[in-house]
Design a protein around this motif. Structure first.
Motif, PDB file in Angstrom:
ATOM      1  N   VAL A 115      -1.505  -1.005  -3.373  1.00  0.00           N
ATOM      2  CA  VAL A 115      -0.345  -1.441  -4.131  1.00  0.00           C
ATOM      3  C   VAL A 115       0.911  -0.900  -3.469  1.00  0.00           C
ATOM      4  O   VAL A 115       0.898   0.190  -2.879  1.00  0.00           O
ATOM      5  CB  VAL A 115      -0.448  -0.951  -5.598  1.00  0.00           C
ATOM      6  N   THR A 116       1.988  -1.662  -3.538  1.00  0.00           N
ATOM      7  CA  THR A 116       3.272  -1.217  -3.007  1.00  0.00           C
ATOM      8  C   THR A 116       4.056  -0.508  -4.095  1.00  0.00           C
ATOM      9  O   THR A 116       3.695  -0.545  -5.279  1.00  0.00           O
ATOM     10  CB  THR A 116       4.091  -2.412  -2.496  1.00  0.00           C
TER      11      THR A 116
ATOM     12  N   PRO B 106       2.514   3.083   5.645  1.00  0.00           N
ATOM     13  CA  PRO B 106       3.766   3.411   4.947  1.00  0.00           C
ATOM     14  C   PRO B 106       4.068   2.423   3.827  1.00  0.00           C
ATOM     15  O   PRO B 106       4.106   1.208   4.030  1.00  0.00           O
ATOM     16  CB  PRO B 106       4.811   3.347   6.063  1.00  0.00           C
ATOM     17  N   GLY B 107       4.255   2.957   2.627  1.00  0.00           N
ATOM     18  CA  GLY B 107       4.657   2.139   1.490  1.00  0.00           C
ATOM     19  C   GLY B 107       3.527   1.484   0.735  1.00  0.00           C
ATOM     20  O   GLY B 107       3.760   0.802  -0.261  1.00  0.00           O
ATOM     21  N   ARG B 108       2.280   1.652   1.179  1.00  0.00           N
ATOM     22  CA  ARG B 108       1.142   1.044   0.481  1.00  0.00           C
ATOM     23  C   ARG B 108       0.167   2.148   0.091  1.00  0.00           C
ATOM     24  O   ARG B 108      -0.266   2.939   0.929  1.00  0.00           O
ATOM     25  CB  ARG B 108       0.441  -0.006   1.343  1.00  0.00           C
ATOM     26  N   PHE B 109      -0.186   2.180  -1.181  1.00  0.00           N
ATOM     27  CA  PHE B 109      -0.986   3.263  -1.735  1.00  0.00           C
ATOM     28  C   PHE B 109      -2.313   2.717  -2.264  1.00  0.00           C
ATOM     29  O   PHE B 109      -2.349   1.662  -2.904  1.00  0.00           O
ATOM     30  CB  PHE B 109      -0.225   3.964  -2.861  1.00  0.00           C
ATOM     31  N   SER B 110      -3.381   3.468  -1.993  1.00  0.00           N
ATOM     32  CA  SER B 110      -4.708   3.051  -2.441  1.00  0.00           C
ATOM     33  C   SER B 110      -5.434   4.252  -3.035  1.00  0.00           C
ATOM     34  O   SER B 110      -4.955   5.389  -2.948  1.00  0.00           O
ATOM     35  CB  SER B 110      -5.513   2.458  -1.276  1.00  0.00           C
ATOM     36  N   MET B 111      -6.632   4.008  -3.595  1.00  0.00           N
ATOM     37  CA  MET B 111      -7.417   5.071  -4.218  1.00  0.00           C
ATOM     38  C   MET B 111      -8.843   5.007  -3.699  1.00  0.00           C
ATOM     39  O   MET B 111      -9.388   3.931  -3.455  1.00  0.00           O
ATOM     40  CB  MET B 111      -7.430   4.928  -5.748  1.00  0.00           C
ATOM     41  N   HIS B 112      -9.433   6.186  -3.548  1.00  0.00           N
ATOM     42  CA  HIS B 112     -10.847   6.294  -3.227  1.00  0.00           C
ATOM     43  C   HIS B 112     -11.650   5.630  -4.338  1.00  0.00           C
ATOM     44  O   HIS B 112     -11.276   5.675  -5.515  1.00  0.00           O
ATOM     45  CB  HIS B 112     -11.194   7.784  -3.109  1.00  0.00           C
TER      46      HIS B 112
END
Length: 655
Positions: free
Chosen positions: A549-550, A583-589
């Protein structure tokens, strides 16, 4: 200060007639050069309750005594006004306490340089400033003031430093002369009695030494109901076996006053590394990266080096650090220290002073000699290891502030830190070399499972690969899963995978009878330390339909401004609860996402979760429509379509 309170003015000794005035001077002198608040002074001066005029009396008492000739309105030089209180306006050398502390510091420095004779002389000279066992005759009203307790503790430390040096140099009569008075003042102090026993036996008085042990043993039993501790028992055995230090030909100056415990340590060589994890596999690249700081270390004159291993819960940071430390231990012959700082534990994190206390004990410093001030304890530690090659593993650090006071200052040492936080400040200021640890590769995960499962893994290779995927290649999850297969009565790996699918992966990834050995427990330590705003963002991220997600999308999901969303996401990334892989994109295990989803269903109402999904989907649809109109202006996409609320049921696959 060091004994009966005495004031000398114009070469004439004077003693304040008022007990209240004595206390006033005592408290100010103990805290010199710092100021003491009015409230603290009032509490010390009138322990049974202050008079109504107590604040005006603070001015009258001191100034009348110290400066009787001062004109009204003329500023005082003896008592200095400070914000909210007063300070004693004298130089450090005008206080016997100041002179004593300077000499004790010099003695400790001489000890760190290995000059035992000079250490003993300076300690003896420092003790001559004491004219009694406690500051200001230990007025009961000020006896418990922390500064008075600390001063008494330093006196004890100085005396035992002198006694320790006398014993180390084989000058036993000097040690006896120092210690006899002190055991009278401290009848239950085992360290003092242990040293006196050695000094007596080494002087040819073995019977007196053994008799002293019997006296202390009886006193401890009668007054405290305990047996002598390890130090006193071991000393008793040494005396019985005549395992005593050799004598010397010359004598040191005999210190005239008592003491309490040795300040700096004998050369203890700690070996505190935990046992290595059995069946350690993979991480060869990371191990080589940890080796790099040592490539330029040549002997004890190379600079201090610091490395950090950071990553999410359960990824194997501690296992990697311990495995590498065992490989490198021969490079650090003066000892290996290991401290669990509890930075993400269910109990409060270890304070730097408490960590230093553990470290100093491991280096041979007795409890009574360890300073109760962080800066002093850190200075003692640096002095002890100034010329030694020590490896320190600081596990589970919570913050930069928690670890920075623990660093040795001398060359030849190496510090390895594990943490769930990035500890960027250490990289910026201390030049730490960071290593971010991720999950195992599929091949490494398969190898680890095969090592634990043995023949079962060979018989079911596809099930093993499935199990590694269900564990999301997280080392902690893999070890728990393999242990459950081996000890849980499963006929096959496939049967355990079926149970994970049926009962839930997080529920199944726990070890029976060991709550700490559970993936959920490890995640709890990361989640529960976040503040409510970060916890809410973490939960909402489990509702996102894609893999990442951004910032704008996360802001829409949470219903907050993009700047606030960016701040929350970066904090979560700092503590490795989410990943910023690009950069700018986040994720989860995967397992963290399941964990976040559990908390979202337990904490957020169905209406709140539905509203968050609706905001995100509307934002995605509106964004796509804007792009479509920009790329294909003749496509006929209507302007008003973005305002329509999408039918979430028709997007069930997306959601």
């Amino acid at each position: 200060m060091l004994g009966p309170l005495s004031v000398r003015r114009a070469g004439v000794d004077q003693r304040p007639a008022s007990a209240t005035l004595c206390r006033f001077l005592t408290v100010l002198a103990l805290h010199h050069p710092a100021a003491v608040s009015r409230d603290a002074l009032v509490e010390a001066l009138w322990p049974d309750g202050p008079p109504k005029s107590c604040h005006s009396l603070l001015h009258v008492y001191l100034r009348q005594f110290l400066e009787p000739g001062r004109q009204r309105g003329e500023p005082s030089r003896a008592i200095l006004s400070a914000p909210g209180g007063f300070a004693l306006g004298v130089k450090r050398h005008q206080l016997d306490l100041g002179r004593f502390d300077d000499l004790l510091d010099a003695a400790r420095q001489a000890h760190s340089e290995g000059d035992l004779s000079r250490t003993a002389g300076l300690a003896s000279e420092a003790l001559r400033y004491w004219r009694g066992p406690r500051p200001a005759d230990a007025d009961p009203a000020v006896r418990g003031v922390p500064a008075a307790v600390a001063a008494h503790k330093r006196r004890v430390a100085a005396a035992l430093l002198h006694a320790d040096m006398a014993l180390a140099l084989g000058r036993f009569r000097d040690a006896v002369g120092t210690l006899r008075g002190f055991v009278q003042d401290e009848p239950l102090h085992e360290g003092l009695h242990a040293r006196l026993m050695v000094a007596l036996a080494s002087s040819g008085e073995q019977a007196a030494a053994l008799g002293l042990y019997g006296e202390v043993q009886a006193r401890l039993d009668e007054e405290l109901g305990i047996e002598p501790g390890p130090e006193l028992r071991e000393t008793y055995l040494r005396v019985l076996r005549q395992e005593l230090p050799p004598p010397a030909d010359t004598d040191l100056p005999v210190a005239p006053a008592p003491a309490q415990s040795r300040p700096l340590a004998a050369r203890a060589v700690p070996a505190q590394l935990p046992a290595q994890v059995t069946g350690y596999v993979g991480r060869e690249r990371q191990l080589r990266q940890l080796d790099e700081p040592l490539a330029d270390k040549h002997g004890a004159h190379s600079p201090l080096t610091v490395s950090t291993v950071v990553g999410p819960a359960g990824v194997g940071k501690t296992a990697l650090a311990v495995h590498w430390a065992h490989r490198a231990r021969d490079r650090f012959p003066d000892g290996q220290l290991f401290v669990d700082l509890r930075g993400n534990a269910s109990v409060p994190p270890l304070r730097p002073l408490d960590a230093l206390t553990q470290i100093l004990r491991a280096l041979g410093v007795s409890n009574d000699a360890i300073p109760d001030n962080l800066d002093e304890a850190a200075a003692m530690f640096r002095s002890l290891v100034a010329k030694r090659r020590i490896l320190m593993v600081l596990d589970n650090a919570g913050s930069v502030e928690q670890v920075r006071p623990l660093f040795p200052g001398g060359p030849g040492c190496h510090v390895l830190i594990t943490s769930r936080s990035r500890l960027s400040g250490l990289v910026a200021r201390e030049g730490a070399r960071p290593l971010t640890l991720d999950v195992l590769s599929p091949d490494e995960a398969h190898t680890l499972l095969s090592h634990i499962l043995g023949p079962r893994a060979t018989a079911e290779p596809r099930a093993v690969s499935t199990l590694a995927r269900l564990c999301a290649w997280l080392p902690l999850a893999i070890r728990i899963a393999a242990a459950n297969v081996v000890t849980g009565g499963y006929d096959s790996v496939s049967a355990y995978c079926h149970d994970l699918h049926t009962d839930g992966v997080l529920h199944g990834l726990s070890a029976e009878g060991d709550e700490k050995s559970a993936v959920r427990a490890a995640f709890d330590q990361s989640y529960l330390t976040q503040d409510p705003a970060h916890q809410r963002m973490f939960r909402l991220l489990s509702l996102m339909p894609g893999t990442d997600v951004t910032v704008p999308a996360a802001a829409t999901l949470a219903g907050i401004a993009p700047a606030e969303a960016a701040r929350l996401l970066r904090r979560l990334a700092e503590t490795h609860v989410v990943d910023e892989r690009t950069p700018g994109r986040f994720s989860m295990h995967d397992l963290l996402r399941r964990y976040a989803e559990e908390h979202a269903h337990a904490t957020d109402s169905p209406a709140d979760r539905l509203a968050a999904r609706r905001r995100l989907l509307e934002w995605y649809v509106g964004t796509v429509e804007q792009v479509a109109r920009l790329l294909y202006p003749d496509s006929g996409v209507p302007e008003g379509r973005r305002s329509r609320k999408p039918d979430l049921r028709s997007h069930s696959q997306v959601l």
